[in-house]
Design a protein around this motif. Structure first.
Motif, PDB file in Angstrom:
ATOM      1  N   GLU A 153       0.861  -1.189   0.000  1.00 24.63           N
ATOM      2  CA  GLU A 153       0.000   0.000   0.000  1.00 24.63           C
ATOM      3  C   GLU A 153       0.898   1.239   0.000  1.00 24.63           C
ATOM      4  O   GLU A 153       1.981   1.234   0.561  1.00 24.63           O
ATOM      5  N   ASP A 154       0.433   2.321  -0.619  1.00 24.70           N
ATOM      6  CA  ASP A 154       1.155   3.589  -0.651  1.00 24.70           C
ATOM      7  C   ASP A 154       2.523   3.483  -1.327  1.00 24.70           C
ATOM      8  O   ASP A 154       3.394   4.325  -1.104  1.00 24.70           O
ATOM      9  N   ASP A 155       2.720   2.453  -2.142  1.00 24.49           N
ATOM     10  CA  ASP A 155       3.978   2.365  -2.878  1.00 24.49           C
ATOM     11  C   ASP A 155       3.989   3.464  -3.941  1.00 24.49           C
ATOM     12  O   ASP A 155       3.058   3.580  -4.736  1.00 24.49           O
TER      13      ASP A 155
ATOM     14  N   ALA B  85      -3.935   9.766  -6.198  1.00 20.81           N
ATOM     15  CA  ALA B  85      -5.394   9.862  -6.249  1.00 20.81           C
ATOM     16  C   ALA B  85      -6.010   9.251  -4.995  1.00 20.81           C
ATOM     17  O   ALA B  85      -6.976   9.782  -4.428  1.00 20.81           O
ATOM     18  N   ASP B  86      -5.435   8.144  -4.540  1.00 13.90           N
ATOM     19  CA  ASP B  86      -5.927   7.482  -3.336  1.00 13.90           C
ATOM     20  C   ASP B  86      -5.790   8.403  -2.131  1.00 13.90           C
ATOM     21  O   ASP B  86      -6.728   8.548  -1.324  1.00 13.90           O
ATOM     22  N   ASN B  87      -4.636   9.051  -1.993  1.00 13.25           N
ATOM     23  CA  ASN B  87      -4.425   9.961  -0.863  1.00 13.25           C
ATOM     24  C   ASN B  87      -5.283  11.220  -0.979  1.00 13.25           C
ATOM     25  O   ASN B  87      -5.783  11.730   0.018  1.00 13.25           O
TER      26      ASN B  87
ATOM     27  N   GLY C 246       1.136   7.646   4.806  1.00  9.25           N
ATOM     28  CA  GLY C 246       1.421   7.412   3.394  1.00  9.25           C
ATOM     29  C   GLY C 246       2.674   8.143   2.950  1.00  9.25           C
ATOM     30  O   GLY C 246       3.524   7.589   2.247  1.00  9.25           O
ATOM     31  N   ILE C 247       2.803   9.387   3.371  1.00  9.26           N
ATOM     32  CA  ILE C 247       3.972  10.178   2.990  1.00  9.26           C
ATOM     33  C   ILE C 247       5.241   9.577   3.588  1.00  9.26           C
ATOM     34  O   ILE C 247       6.279   9.478   2.921  1.00  9.26           O
ATOM     35  N   ALA C 248       5.154   9.142   4.856  1.00  9.91           N
ATOM     36  CA  ALA C 248       6.309   8.512   5.501  1.00  9.91           C
ATOM     37  C   ALA C 248       6.754   7.285   4.714  1.00  9.91           C
ATOM     38  O   ALA C 248       7.946   7.038   4.530  1.00  9.91           O
ATOM     39  N   GLU C 249       5.767   6.526   4.212  1.00  9.60           N
ATOM     40  CA  GLU C 249       6.071   5.329   3.427  1.00  9.60           C
ATOM     41  C   GLU C 249       6.689   5.706   2.075  1.00  9.60           C
ATOM     42  O   GLU C 249       7.730   5.204   1.685  1.00  9.60           O
TER      43      GLU C 249
END
Lengths: 657, 657
Positions: free
Chosen positions: B197-199, B207-209, B413-416
């Protein structure tokens, strides 16, 4: 003389049913292997029924004594308890006969398939007709006897309550049974081990076939028996509010005409195309009934209003049936859109099915609302009850087409298990495919008739309650009434949560048993043999255990609410009917559409059997199974039962009001 | 002076929001990669909003002119159109500010996570607080101004209608956007290609975020803005039926006290345990508000009845929140039972989730019914409106905890994506986990407040209609009214069918686009780069196209029914509220529980990530996504919007009555 016409037509129905049963039994049940399988299914079905009847007997006896007790302390007539017992007995009798004949007809249908589809269709349909005619015959005889002897409508509620009690257990218990067996057989057999449906090596295969009879024959029969008698009873009760001649006899008369029309129309059910044959029978019966009813109304009442009200219900039933067919048939866009969604996986398949199921509520609801408003314009509350009778008038033949489905399904199973060869299997499968369509339509019809019957019962309840208690404040803004609507609307959700959860629990046990047998007996390696009986027992035990909680709820909640506030109870019945109707249509049609989306793929579209889309569609089908065969149909009972319980216990509520 | 208190407290809220916004913006947004990602999300979100506002503007302008037109030909005050415009503008403004701050706070939260969870929590919560305070501040200022200047309640309905219009588009459009992006990203990225996820290589990841912000921040904010203003408006309108001093000012006063209580309680939201911190804030605000309200009632009205009615609503909101948490949390039995069912496959996972979701309707419905009956006992219809205000009184802080969720989610998400290292990711994920719980509770709360607000609006409508038209027959057995209940109960099913179907269609396009990019750009082979913007555009276009039909329905149906029969419209509103409430709770909680069942397995239970059970649970989660984030929340709007549309167009219906 006119008074006796209902009894006579009921007797004709029973005589016809006996003749058909003899005709079926005389046919050859096929070779030894076929007889063996048919016998196993029969034994399993009877085992379940007997176990179920034990529990039902306890329940019926308790209620019987409670009713006697209530007749001492409230204004409840003592004959209500007697009527209750009779209603329960008649419903049980109809279900028992219907199921015994159905389990005898399956092998005989497969055998007849050797001489072509025409003969096979005749046997399968005849066995359905036995059920249909027993239901309408016993129903009208029971009501007529009590009405002619006691001439007191309150007593009739007891008869309806008895019918409802059997229906409750048959639908809920039967629904849990059939789906736990089905899921157990499919998940381990088809999905894990990759053996085909109806493979005799699957230990749950007999339980699965038993389930078709238990759920779709006995359950469906008891459900519609309840709708049938309840609609007639409410019309008789509401007759006092109109001024037509013969107002209270009219409901029984038109029901009788419907029986005669059904029997006549059974002649049309023949030919090489089973779908056309069944359709001709259904429409033929509707047209004949309409003509009969028109003539009778013309000569007897001379005012066409009650006829129009009846007609409106008849048409509503046909619209609901056709809409159901559209939304579930694999030849139509909705089911095909689900199949297409399966190409991106199980999740999208399920979402599209939910969307289709929800969308499919629009036409039945709108059509029934229009029917209700029109019927009311024609003949007030009485008209709504007549509309319910109109919808159910041709039940003799429509129930026959419903019960034809599981017989054809079983016949196809027997042909597969007994290895009857390609051609015969194709014949039985052609019968089965039509059976799926008629079964879906039958489900829609059962829901629609339950909803309009529940509406008629609601009006009957308000009418009776105002007579007993005096004026009741039933403005929508009365907060207890509004709270009742909300709680009532919630009950179908709670009820479905319990029944779906019950299937899950019962199926879990079945899955483990089938896994165990495959492993320990080394069945697939060809070493050991499957133990069918153990699976039948597990399904029976699971179903009977799991049905107690939801069933008790359906009886206890309306009584408690009624004791608290009669306004709340009235709201409760309305809310439960609206939400139950919707949820039942949603669950039944989503389930049917998922099923047929899978069948559409299996017919070779979108990659066919074994493709990615097919695997996704199988998940959708499994999700749909308890929706369409357990939770959905159980809601039919819930909404009618709560209304009839309220009517029976009205004298009790009057004490607290 | 007392008259100005609402305006002053509104101003305080806005000032506080500005201070918090400045505090957030001053923080470091992290390294270049983080700023880049945050900027992409922000740009995507603003793009969506701008496109959405174009469509909304057309809608708003059309309605504006229709209202002006109507004010010439009916008794509609001309100022209604002005209030409508203002309501729409204020709601849009609050959403816009909230979302801009939220998309600025995500990278800053991730950056702050470097110095520990305490600081990260503070930023994420503060950004939520900006949204919460803007909503209550602008809401109360808007109502106060119109009420103080015109002193005519009908005009206020225009303000509510404006708010509803924005909420409709924000919830429906935003809901479709967020889930089509989410499903597109997951189905291709996670399921087909097996990347996490969040790759950042997933073209749909931005778009997901964006979707999290569009749906959960802007959508949720507009939804609760609508509930907030509608509940106050209906209380002011219904004040005429009671005889307390200050009856029409009281709703504004207690709402103001709630704002002050929320601001004070924000101090409690700190510490190392984000869950405890948020909970302290929520409960602290409730207690402070109750004390304030008690004192004010004591000195001003000297009769505690309206205070009790308010309190009942406050408690109902807390019960609904806790019940939602129980049924969706991964630490509780319901979600775990779904995880267990996943061991036998996706079908049983889904069935168990449906069962849990249906069961979870019982407490919210029962609690709200009790609250309604009690509030009515205390202060008639007015009391029910006060209960709605009571539930929403601490919206300033409860909306802050809701909007905290997506910020924390984005931060994780950003951290990932920026590869911030294990420890920081763990911190942001800890924040995110709590965010999931508060988001689920927030959804339950939003539904509950929508339902009780809709009830208050229903009472307001009946009250106003009887004033304008004269006595209306609203007995439950009035067939048009009963038909209205049935049709009304059906609408949420139809609406959900359309929104779920819309997600399916939009997601289908997204899936194909992501597949295409992976293949053509050879992203996973490390050759090409993903084109985020194209995915954002596809999600935007899809959502805006698909929202037209359901949205139009919500406005047109009540107007048509109202022109036909006012009794039917009253039934329609009641039926839609009951069924919409139930369906929304069912969809939201089933979705939340499926989600958390998956998370429970991912935490290492029942085989953990990649196991058979996990794959099954992923299917359940995907099914649940549009249920909980599109269809469920959209129903909140549907039930309120139909009521407020009815109120606004009442003068039109009077012409036809």
């Amino acid at each position: 003389m006119l008074n006796l016409f209902p009894l006579i037509s009921g007797a004709i129905a029973i005589i016809f049913a006996i003749l058909l049963a003899i005709y079926i039994i005389k046919k050859s049940p096929g070779n030894e292997r076929m007889r063996e399988i048919s016998h196993a299914i029969q034994k399993g079905a009877v085992t379940f029924l007997n176990e179920e009847y034990k529990i039902i007997s306890i329940f019926v006896l308790i209620v019987f004594f409670l009713l006697i007790l209530a007749s001492f302390y409230t204004d409840l007539p003592w004959q209500t308890s007697l009527a209750f017992l009779t209603g329960a007995f008649f419903s049980g009798l109809a279900g028992n006969i219907g199921m015994r004949i159905a389990t005898k007809a399956n092998a005989r249908t497969a055998e007849a398939a050797k001489s072509g589809i025409k003969k096979a269709l005749l046997i399968a349909f005849s066995s359905g007709a036995v059920m249909g005619l027993c239901v309408v015959g016993l129903g009208i005889i029971g009501i007529s006897i009590f009405y002619l002897i006691f001439e007191e409508t309150s007593i009739l509620f007891g008869f309806g309550f008895g019918a409802s009690s059997i229906a409750l257990f048959a639908r809920v218990g039967g629904g849990i049974y059939t789906k736990s067996a089905d899921i157990g057989a499919d998940l381990v057999g088809k999905v894990e081990e990759g053996i085909p449906e109806d493979d005799p090596r699957n230990p749950a295969v007999i339980a699965d076939n038993v389930g078709d009879n238990v759920g779709d024959v006995a359950g469906m029969g008891a459900d519609l028996f309840e709708s049938y008698v309840d609609s007639i009873i409410s019309a008789i009760t509401l007759a006092s509010i109109v001024a037509y001649a013969y107002a209270s006899l009219y409901p029984l008369l038109i029901a009788s005409l419907g029986i005669i029309a059904s029997i006549i129309a059974m002649i049309f059910v023949r030919g090489k195309n089973p779908y056309t044959a069944l359709r001709n029978g259904l429409f033929g019966a509707a047209i004949i009934f309409a003509i009969f009813a028109f003539i009778t109304t013309h000569y007897l009442i001379k005012d066409y209003s009650p006829f129009y009200a009846t007609l409106v219900g008849l048409i509503d039933g046909i619209i609901i049936g056709l809409a159901t067919e559209y939304f579930t048939s694999e030849q139509r866009k909705p089911a095909q859109s689900i199949a297409k969604a399966a190409e991106t996986g199980a999740a999208t398949d399920i979402l599209q099915g939910m969307s289709v199921g929800m969308l499919s509520t629009v036409i039945p609801i709108a059509s029934t609302c229009i029917a209700m408003v029109l019927a009311f314009e024609f003949a007030s509350f009485y008209g709504v009850a007549l509309a319910a009778i109109g919808m159910l008038s041709t039940l003799g033949i429509s129930l026959a087409t419903d019960c034809y489905g599981p017989v054809a399904d079983n016949a196809a199973g027997i042909a597969e298990m007994a290895g009857l060869g390609e051609e015969i299997r194709r014949t039985t499968e052609a019968l089965d495919a039509v059976g799926n369509t008629t079964a879906a339509m039958g489900k829609g019809f059962a829901i629609g008739s339950a909803a309009i019957t529940a509406l008629a019962l609601l009006f009957t309840f308000v009418n009776k309650a105002e007579k007993v208690i005096g004026e009741i404040k039933i403005e929508l803004t009365q907060p207890h009434l509004l709270a009742g609507i909300f709680i009532g609307a919630m009950l179908p959700f709670l009820f479905s949560a319990l029944t779906i959860g019950a299937v899950g629990k019962a199926a879990y046990k079945m899955v483990n048993e089938v896994r165990r047998q495959f492993k320990e007996y080394k069945i697939l390696e060809g070493i050991g043999k499957p133990d069918y009986e153990r699976c039948v027992k597990i399904a029976t035990k699971g179903a009977l255990k799991e049905m107690i909680l939801p069933s008790s709820l359906a009886v206890i909640v309306p009584i408690l609410i009624g004791i608290w506030k009669i306004e709340a109870l009235i709201g409760l019945l309305a809310g439960a009917t609206a939400s139950g109707f919707l949820l039942a249509v949603f669950l039944a049609n989503a389930g049917g559409a998922w099923d047929n989306a899978k069948k559409f793929i299996e017919a070779g579209h979108l990659g066919g059997k074994g493709s990615f889309a097919h695997k996704a569609a199988v998940v959708g089908d499994t999700v749909g199974d308890p929706c369409k065969d357990t939770a959905g149909p159980s809601l039919n009972i819930l909404i009618k039962l709560m209304s009839i319980v309220s009517l029976v216990f009205l004298p009790l509520f009057a004490k607290f009001a």
